[in-house]
Design a protein around this motif. Structure first.
Motif, mmCIF file in Angstrom:
data_model
loop_
_atom_site.group_PDB
_atom_site.id
_atom_site.type_symbol
_atom_site.label_atom_id
_atom_site.label_comp_id
_atom_site.label_asym_id
_atom_site.label_seq_id
_atom_site.Cartn_x
_atom_site.Cartn_y
_atom_site.Cartn_z
ATOM 1 N N ILE A 129 11.213 -2.678 2.177
ATOM 2 C CA ILE A 129 11.614 -1.274 2.196
ATOM 3 C C ILE A 129 10.358 -0.450 2.379
ATOM 4 O O ILE A 129 9.366 -0.634 1.665
ATOM 5 N N THR A 130 10.378 0.462 3.360
ATOM 6 C CA THR A 130 9.218 1.305 3.629
ATOM 7 C C THR A 130 9.627 2.773 3.622
ATOM 8 O O THR A 130 10.788 3.110 3.861
ATOM 9 N N VAL A 160 3.686 -1.976 -4.705
ATOM 10 C CA VAL A 160 3.716 -1.285 -3.420
ATOM 11 C C VAL A 160 2.395 -1.563 -2.703
ATOM 12 O O VAL A 160 1.425 -2.017 -3.306
ATOM 13 N N ASP A 161 2.397 -1.261 -1.405
ATOM 14 C CA ASP A 161 1.175 -1.418 -0.622
ATOM 15 C C ASP A 161 1.105 -0.287 0.391
ATOM 16 O O ASP A 161 2.143 0.167 0.913
ATOM 17 N N PHE A 162 -0.102 0.195 0.666
ATOM 18 C CA PHE A 162 -0.330 1.216 1.691
ATOM 19 C C PHE A 162 -1.788 1.160 2.099
ATOM 20 O O PHE A 162 -2.623 0.595 1.403
ATOM 21 N N GLU A 163 -2.090 1.731 3.261
ATOM 22 C CA GLU A 163 -3.456 1.719 3.796
ATOM 23 C C GLU A 163 -4.277 2.827 3.143
ATOM 24 O O GLU A 163 -3.758 3.894 2.837
ATOM 25 N N VAL A 197 1.378 7.937 6.566
ATOM 26 C CA VAL A 197 1.018 6.626 6.010
ATOM 27 C C VAL A 197 2.279 5.960 5.454
ATOM 28 O O VAL A 197 3.050 6.581 4.721
ATOM 29 N N VAL A 198 2.487 4.693 5.824
ATOM 30 C CA VAL A 198 3.674 3.968 5.422
ATOM 31 C C VAL A 198 3.416 3.266 4.086
ATOM 32 O O VAL A 198 2.421 2.548 3.947
ATOM 33 N N ILE A 199 4.315 3.492 3.146
ATOM 34 C CA ILE A 199 4.242 2.841 1.846
ATOM 35 C C ILE A 199 5.310 1.766 1.833
ATOM 36 O O ILE A 199 6.482 2.024 2.132
#
Length: 166
Positions: free
Chosen positions: A114-115, A145-148, A160-162
């Protein structure tokens, strides 16, 4: 005259005698607090006390950098941890609600993630909490969660996509 061991019944007490008894109680109460505080200071590593009985935890010990067990400081830390965990869980639920399901490995992968874009999450989440970025950083530290990037800024990082990991 009345002594400390010889206390008169209340009917025979004069006003002066009642004051002496209450002063005696105050003195005992103060002495008890003083004794307890001195004992506490023996274990306080930040005290100016130079007696050898002061125990200073060393690095590598289990209690190094931790408050005394059973203290109010320890309880406040536990309460804060519980509160932050609830906020991280709430953030993950919001991402599940407003996010989009996507394939993780490619078009024929069975793994879905899921983003959501940071801008969309910020718009939705701002009414819930004003600590979104801090909670996102905590959730990333817990690998939820992960993001750049290291930090997210409103406006600059709206695209920015989480990614929700779990």
């Amino acid at each position: 005259m009345q002594t400390e061991d010889n206390v008169l019944p209340p009917t025979q007490l004069s006003e002066d005698t009642a004051v002496c008894i209450s002063v005696k109680g105050l003195k005992e109460s103060w002495q008890k607090w003083s004794d307890e505080h001195q004992e506490y200071q023996k274990h306080n590593p930040f005290t100016q006390d130079t007696r050898p009985s002061v125990v200073v935890p060393q690095r590598g010990q289990d209690d190094y950098g931790r408050p005394l067990q059973g203290s109010m400081t320890e309880q406040r830390g536990k309460d804060a941890c519980t509160h932050i965990s609830r906020e991280v869980q709430e953030l993950c639920e919001v991402i599940r609600m407003i996010g989009e399901r996507r394939d993780k490995g490619g078009s024929n992968s069975k793994w879905k993630v899921i983003t959501v874009e940071f801008g969309k999450l910020f718009e939705h989440y701002v009414t819930i909490s004003n600590k979104l970025v801090g909670i996102l950083l905590r959730a990333r530290k817990q690998r939820l969660v992960d993001f750049e990037g290291e930090m997210l800024w409103q406006g600059k990082d709206d695209q920015v996509v989480i990614t929700l990991m779990q």
